[in-house]
Design a protein around this motif. Structure first.
Motif, PDB file in Angstrom:
ATOM      1  N   HIS A  28       0.799   1.369  -2.548  1.00 37.97           N
ATOM      2  CA  HIS A  28       1.002   2.124  -1.314  1.00 37.97           C
ATOM      3  C   HIS A  28       0.111   1.577  -0.187  1.00 37.97           C
ATOM      4  N   PRO A  29       0.414   1.872   1.090  1.00 35.34           N
ATOM      5  CA  PRO A  29       1.417   2.835   1.575  1.00 35.34           C
ATOM      6  C   PRO A  29       2.832   2.272   1.547  1.00 35.34           C
ATOM      7  N   LEU A  30       3.765   3.113   1.135  1.00 35.50           N
ATOM      8  CA  LEU A  30       5.137   2.668   0.950  1.00 35.50           C
ATOM      9  C   LEU A  30       5.826   2.279   2.245  1.00 35.50           C
ATOM     10  N   GLN A  31       5.458   2.886   3.360  1.00 35.37           N
ATOM     11  CA  GLN A  31       6.176   2.601   4.606  1.00 35.37           C
ATOM     12  C   GLN A  31       6.018   1.159   5.055  1.00 35.37           C
ATOM     13  N   THR A  32       5.042   0.425   4.506  1.00 35.40           N
ATOM     14  CA  THR A  32       4.904  -0.979   4.897  1.00 35.40           C
ATOM     15  C   THR A  32       6.090  -1.817   4.451  1.00 35.40           C
ATOM     16  N   VAL A  33       6.932  -1.276   3.555  1.00 37.20           N
ATOM     17  CA  VAL A  33       8.116  -2.027   3.148  1.00 37.20           C
ATOM     18  C   VAL A  33       9.088  -2.181   4.314  1.00 37.20           C
ATOM     19  N   PHE A  34       8.964  -1.314   5.325  1.00 35.45           N
ATOM     20  CA  PHE A  34       9.845  -1.385   6.495  1.00 35.45           C
ATOM     21  C   PHE A  34       9.181  -2.064   7.692  1.00 35.45           C
ATOM     22  N   GLU A  35       7.948  -2.513   7.527  1.00 34.45           N
ATOM     23  CA  GLU A  35       7.234  -3.104   8.654  1.00 34.45           C
ATOM     24  C   GLU A  35       7.355  -4.625   8.626  1.00 34.45           C
ATOM     25  N   ASN A  36       7.238  -5.230   9.782  1.00 27.87           N
ATOM     26  CA  ASN A  36       7.360  -6.680   9.906  1.00 27.87           C
ATOM     27  C   ASN A  36       6.007  -7.346   9.671  1.00 27.87           C
ATOM     28  N   ILE A  37       5.541  -7.251   8.434  1.00 29.09           N
ATOM     29  CA  ILE A  37       4.221  -7.797   8.102  1.00 29.09           C
ATOM     30  C   ILE A  37       4.145  -9.306   8.356  1.00 29.09           C
ATOM     31  N   PRO A  38       5.166 -10.119   7.998  1.00 28.45           N
ATOM     32  CA  PRO A  38       5.039 -11.569   8.238  1.00 28.45           C
ATOM     33  C   PRO A  38       4.843 -11.937   9.697  1.00 28.45           C
ATOM     34  N   ASP A  39       5.199 -11.050  10.624  1.00 36.06           N
ATOM     35  CA  ASP A  39       4.995 -11.335  12.035  1.00 36.06           C
ATOM     36  C   ASP A  39       3.581 -10.995  12.495  1.00 36.06           C
TER      37      ASP A  39
ATOM     38  N   MET B 223      -6.245  -7.621   5.442  1.00 35.94           N
ATOM     39  CA  MET B 223      -5.794  -6.277   5.800  1.00 35.94           C
ATOM     40  C   MET B 223      -5.448  -5.434   4.575  1.00 35.94           C
ATOM     41  N   ARG B 224      -5.460  -6.003   3.396  1.00 39.23           N
ATOM     42  CA  ARG B 224      -5.193  -5.252   2.172  1.00 39.23           C
ATOM     43  C   ARG B 224      -3.916  -4.415   2.307  1.00 39.23           C
ATOM     44  N   ILE B 225      -2.782  -5.104   2.376  1.00 38.74           N
ATOM     45  CA  ILE B 225      -1.496  -4.421   2.422  1.00 38.74           C
ATOM     46  C   ILE B 225      -0.854  -4.617   1.050  1.00 38.74           C
ATOM     47  N   PRO B 226      -1.189  -3.751   0.102  1.00 32.46           N
ATOM     48  CA  PRO B 226      -0.816  -4.012  -1.293  1.00 32.46           C
ATOM     49  C   PRO B 226       0.678  -4.200  -1.517  1.00 32.46           C
ATOM     50  N   LEU B 227       1.529  -3.402  -0.865  1.00 35.96           N
ATOM     51  CA  LEU B 227       2.955  -3.522  -1.143  1.00 35.96           C
ATOM     52  C   LEU B 227       3.474  -4.891  -0.713  1.00 35.96           C
ATOM     53  N   PHE B 228       3.078  -5.357   0.448  1.00 34.37           N
ATOM     54  CA  PHE B 228       3.491  -6.678   0.906  1.00 34.37           C
ATOM     55  C   PHE B 228       2.983  -7.765  -0.041  1.00 34.37           C
ATOM     56  N   GLN B 229       1.727  -7.648  -0.446  1.00 32.68           N
ATOM     57  CA  GLN B 229       1.158  -8.646  -1.361  1.00 32.68           C
ATOM     58  C   GLN B 229       1.830  -8.582  -2.730  1.00 32.68           C
TER      59      GLN B 229
ATOM     60  N   VAL C  99       3.163   1.090  -8.663  1.00 32.73           N
ATOM     61  CA  VAL C  99       3.060   2.544  -8.709  1.00 32.73           C
ATOM     62  C   VAL C  99       2.373   3.023  -7.438  1.00 32.73           C
ATOM     63  N   VAL C 100       2.500   4.313  -7.153  1.00 28.25           N
ATOM     64  CA  VAL C 100       1.754   4.945  -6.064  1.00 28.25           C
ATOM     65  C   VAL C 100       1.085   6.198  -6.616  1.00 28.25           C
ATOM     66  N   ASN C 101      -0.093   6.498  -6.085  1.00 26.12           N
ATOM     67  CA  ASN C 101      -0.826   7.691  -6.487  1.00 26.12           C
ATOM     68  C   ASN C 101      -1.665   8.165  -5.308  1.00 26.12           C
ATOM     69  N   THR C 102      -2.059   9.414  -5.315  1.00 26.82           N
ATOM     70  CA  THR C 102      -2.765   9.960  -4.162  1.00 26.82           C
ATOM     71  C   THR C 102      -4.220   9.521  -4.086  1.00 26.82           C
ATOM     72  N   ASP C 103      -4.851   9.209  -5.239  1.00 28.85           N
ATOM     73  CA  ASP C 103      -6.296   8.965  -5.246  1.00 28.85           C
ATOM     74  C   ASP C 103      -7.007  10.159  -4.611  1.00 28.85           C
ATOM     75  N   ALA C 104      -6.495  11.368  -4.861  1.00 31.71           N
ATOM     76  CA  ALA C 104      -6.993  12.569  -4.182  1.00 31.71           C
ATOM     77  C   ALA C 104      -8.447  12.835  -4.543  1.00 31.71           C
ATOM     78  N   HIS C 105      -9.248  13.126  -3.507  1.00 27.87           N
ATOM     79  CA  HIS C 105     -10.654  13.469  -3.678  1.00 27.87           C
ATOM     80  C   HIS C 105     -10.941  14.886  -3.197  1.00 27.87           C
ATOM     81  N   TYR C 106      -9.921  15.649  -2.897  1.00 26.48           N
ATOM     82  CA  TYR C 106     -10.099  17.013  -2.415  1.00 26.48           C
ATOM     83  C   TYR C 106      -8.915  17.836  -2.921  1.00 26.48           C
ATOM     84  N   ASN C 107      -9.053  19.153  -2.856  1.00 25.68           N
ATOM     85  CA  ASN C 107      -8.040  20.040  -3.424  1.00 25.68           C
ATOM     86  C   ASN C 107      -7.156  20.701  -2.377  1.00 25.68           C
ATOM     87  N   HIS C 108      -7.384  20.417  -1.102  1.00 24.60           N
ATOM     88  CA  HIS C 108      -6.517  20.961  -0.066  1.00 24.60           C
ATOM     89  C   HIS C 108      -5.293  20.055   0.031  1.00 24.60           C
TER      90      HIS C 108
END
Length: 849
Positions: A618-629, A637-643, A657-666
């Protein structure tokens, strides 16, 4: 009346309140039990409560009839957690015996300037006055020729532990005196009449630190001062240290207390021990069925003949309506305030014995909700409350449980929610397989609204189960979130499989599920996230792992600065047992071949790849971004999905996979999830072994909410392929069947096919261009169609869908758009097995074909 010195009350301690009339009765010292010190073993260990209890076997415990503490064993391998490391000879746990409520991460003598690594240097024992524990340092961080000796002494009737530090060596007198303390997040570090104070009002622990021997009546005395950090430094004035030839020493008293008020009374009482007073706030409504008023504030003011405009100190009740404090004998006026109740006042009399005082709470305003699944069965649910008039509720910090800021978690489908008068919009939800229900509720004073909520399961995920593989709570050491609250969060968001993955400590959610009696609703197993340096490369999850409670790292491996060594160590742990190894939020460019991230191939940490089963992308939305440009510094920039897409093009088939890596309960867990293919839809029947096999096979859909179904067929294959599978298509023709389902609070308006990681324009469908293939607003099925793909070489196919311009904030507390991305289906067009063609995406990985 002139009090003896030990009962003299400094004016500043009690904010100007006079206590002359309070002390009508003498303080009586209760019988004491001799203080003891011992090594902790499976047959002899402390019974401490609290969110931050960290002792393990081999540590030491000291206790008398008032307080208990644990001391970390002096070993080079002794870490409390991810961020409290090399902690030998430090106080890890410190609490009253009743109530037992440890919130301290650590008191660190000399703030880590000296290493305590040799158990042979420990001396301990007892005498007529109490117990002691002493240890000399093994070395210093600066190698300046000095040594440190720390001594802890607990008197038989002391309400504090005395800590003495002595530095010896030629340079010792020129050194600065300070200690370190880790009292994190919800603590406030303050000074109070010469004391240094760590105050956690919400979680009901206060720690007071006084320079030993300081006269509370002395004029112009220096207060202990703080310097915030990790750890925070407790600085001592020159008047609070002793210097001689070759030696520098200081001594402090450390008091555990329930609150600032409790601490004030203990200090004022001096050598006399005050009885503990218990307060129980009880509503005057039969409908509460024995429940008490949670998280009420009790302002306690002594009744005095001299009026005072000073704000009296207060204490806070816990989730069961109970609070504790020690008080001088006398009469007090108690003012109670709590969300959903009218403020009340009550007069109490405190004597020389412990006593429970019942405080009546009048009236109740709020709502009662019963939540079921549409078939009459209660289900876990989350209520997110927004104010339409007045202020939104704030029930507690993002690290607590059940009532968390403006969210309420109900794991049994029933909630009683107090609210002040006003108009509210309440979003009831149970994850993205269920419709949400919005209730507009008008609350009047002393009025209870009752609502029945049906959260219908409308998304058909037969053959798939929802998973969260990476989240955290307080045992991780980089946050203070209640672990019970983490499990509530997971259940109420309808996660069906969630291993426990705390930083650097094998831990388990099973005790919480058992306490809730809900083990059948969520499959889980013990695991960990091994978090070492070099960051961000060296974060790896593993599960299942054998949990060894109260041992270093819960029985898990230690970190290593070499990521290749660390991940192999983790993979081979528990004698090479079958487990899933997941690399978390990686820089794959660095791993694949650019160790120092300078853009030049150098081999990187490529040896890690052979041990990885799945990778967070993640973040998944980078699949729709023009990263090569983007500019060349995209490597940093650590864009895991592109890499990850780049990695797949090199033929390295590691599922995403994607996960929240949540550190809070809200909210926290739930806003990212995976659906794994599964032979069962019943969480009670889910096997960890199958989850590992499905993950390794790439049978995974990654999502922020939409459920995406993808199958591929061809004339050459009798069976369809799902994400992660191979498919033979000798003529290069593949039919992709794509279906997207959403509950009533999600929608998508675009479906895109990626071939070898590239978005193909002719396989991009939007609601605007292909409206007939998209469902209506009220439809569960948002898209259901096929794509005819013609390939002239082997390729991997990924399907992505998104609700562009949309948000899930009201329900999930996040501004992520609704989005889902499948793992690849690998198409072989020549029956020679799938062969990658190194089709780069514009910015090649180092060493790419």
């Amino acid at each position: 009346m002139k009090l003896p010195y030990r009962l003299r009350i400094p004016t500043l301690l009690f904010s100007g309140l006079l206590f002359a009339s309070v002390l009508a009765s003498p303080v009586v010292t209760s019988p004491t039990i001799a203080a003891e010190v011992s090594e902790i073993t499976p047959d002899s260990h402390p019974h401490l409560g609290g969110k931050e209890v960290d002792w393990i076997y081999g540590d030491y415990t000291m206790h008398n009839d008032l307080i208990s503490l644990t001391i970390a064993a002096p070993l080079s391998t002794r870490d409390a957690n991810l961020t409290v490391r090399d902690i030998g000879a430090s106080i890890l746990d410190l609490t009253l015996n009743d109530p037992s409520n440890d919130q301290l991460s650590a008191f660190i003598p000399t703030a880590g300037r000296y290493y305590f690594h040799d158990p042979a240097l420990v001396e301990s024992g007892s005498d007529d006055n109490g117990a002691y524990w002493r240890c000399r340092s093994s070395s210093s961080a600066t190698n300046d020729g000095t040594t440190a000796t720390v001594t802890y002494r607990l008197g038989n009737s002391d309400a504090f532990v005395t800590t003495t530090v002595s530095l010896v060596g030629e340079k010792a007198p020129s050194l600065t005196a300070y200690d370190g303390i880790r009292a994190d997040k919800t603590f406030q570090l303050t000074s109070l009449d010469g004391l240094a104070v760590c105050r956690d009002t919400f979680f009901r622990q206060t720690i007071g630190i006084a320079a030993n021997g300081t006269d509370p009546d002395a004029q112009n005395k220096k207060a202990l001062t703080w310097k915030n950090g990790r750890p925070s430094l407790l600085n001592y004035d020159t008047s609070q240290v002793t210097k001689s030839d070759g030696e520098l020493s200081w001594s402090v008293r450390i008091y555990p207390a329930t609150s600032t008020l409790d601490l004030q009374n203990v200090i004022a009482a001096g050598d006399e021990n005050l009885p503990m007073q218990t307060f129980r706030v009880v509503p005057n409504l039969d409908a509460f069925d024995g429940e008490n008023v949670m998280r009420a504030e009790l302002s306690i003011k002594p009744i005095s003949t001299v009026p005072s405009n000073k704000t009296p100190p207060f204490i806070q009740t816990d989730d069961h309506g109970v609070a504790h404090t020690r008080l001088m004998p006398g009469q007090y006026q108690v003012t109670m305030s709590a969300i959903g109740f009218a403020p009340t006042q009550q007069t109490i009399t405190v004597g020389v014995d412990p006593k429970t005082h019942t405080i009546a709470a009048t009236g109740f305003s709020g709502f009662i909700a019963k939540i079921n699944d549409g078939n009459g069965r209660p289900i876990p649910a989350k209520a997110t409350i927004y104010a339409l008039s007045g202020d939104a509720p704030d029930f507690g910090p993002d690290s607590t449980r059940t009532f968390v800021k403006n969210c309420v978690y109900s794991v049994h489908g029933h909630m009683r929610c107090p609210l002040p008068p006003g108009k509210y919009e309440v979003y009831f939800s149970h994850g993205p397989e269920f419709d949400r229900v919005i209730q507009t509720i008008q609350i009047s004073a002393e009025q209870t609204q009752s609502v029945n909520v049906q959260l219908k399961r409308v998304v058909d995920t037969t053959g798939w189960v929802s998973t969260e593989l990476h989240s955290h709570s307080s045992p991780s050491g980089d946050n203070v979130s209640d672990q019970y609250g983490r499990v509530e969060n997971l259940l109420c968001e309808h996660l069906e499989f969630a291993p426990c993955t705390e930083h650097n400590r094998i831990s388990s959610y099973q005790p919480h599920l058992q306490q809730m009696q809900l083990s059948a609703l969520m499959a889980t197993c013990s695991g960990m996230e091994l978090t070492g340096r070099l960051l961000p490369v060296n974060h790896q999850n593993a599960f299942p792992l054998h949990h060894h409670p109260h041992t270093q790292n819960g029985g898990g491996p230690r970190v290593d600065d070499n990521p290749v060594v660390q991940i192999e160590r983790l993979a081979m742990w528990d004698r090479g047992s079958e487990k899933l190894i997941q690399t978390n939020h990686p820089n794959l460019h660095q791993i694949y071949g650019d160790l120092d991230v300078d853009g030049k191939p150098d081999g990187g940490f490529r040896g890690m790849l052979q041990w990885m089963d799945v990778i967070e992308v993640h973040p998944l939305q980078t699949v729709f971004e023009n990263i090569p440009d983007s500019p060349p510094d995209v490597r940093e920039m650590r864009i895991p999905l592109f890499q990850w897409l780049q990695l797949l093009n090199q033929g390295i088939r590691i599922p995403g996979v994607v996960n929240t890596d949540a550190h809070y309960n809200h909210h926290g867990s739930g806003s990212l999830r995976n659906w794994f293919a599964s032979s069962t839809d019943d969480p009670a029947e889910i096997s960890t072994a199958e989850m590992i096999r499905q993950a390794e096979a790439g049978h995974i859909i990654m999502s922020t909410g939409p459920f995406l179904s993808v199958t591929a067929t061809s004339a050459s294959s009798k069976s369809p392929a799902i994400p992660g599978d191979n498919l033979l298509a000798n003529d290069g023709k593949v039919t992709l069947s794509v279906k997207v389902q959403c509950p009533n609070w999600l929608d998508v308006n675009r479906v895109q096919i990626l071939v070898n990681g590239r978005r193909v324009p002719e396989h991009n469908r939007t609601r605007k261009t292909h409206g007939n293939e998209f469902g209506k607003l009220d439809d569960v099925t948002k898209f259901d169609s096929t794509f005819e793909i013609q390939l002239d070489h082997d390729a991997h196919l990924i399907v992505a869908t998104i609700g562009e311009g949309m948000s899930m904030e009201k329900v999930m507390g996040t501004q992520n758009p609704p989005i889902a991305v499948s793992n690849p289906i690998y198409i072989d067009i020549d029956d020679n097995g799938f062969q990658p063609n190194g089709d780069g995406l514009g910015l090649p990985l180092p060493g790419e074909h």
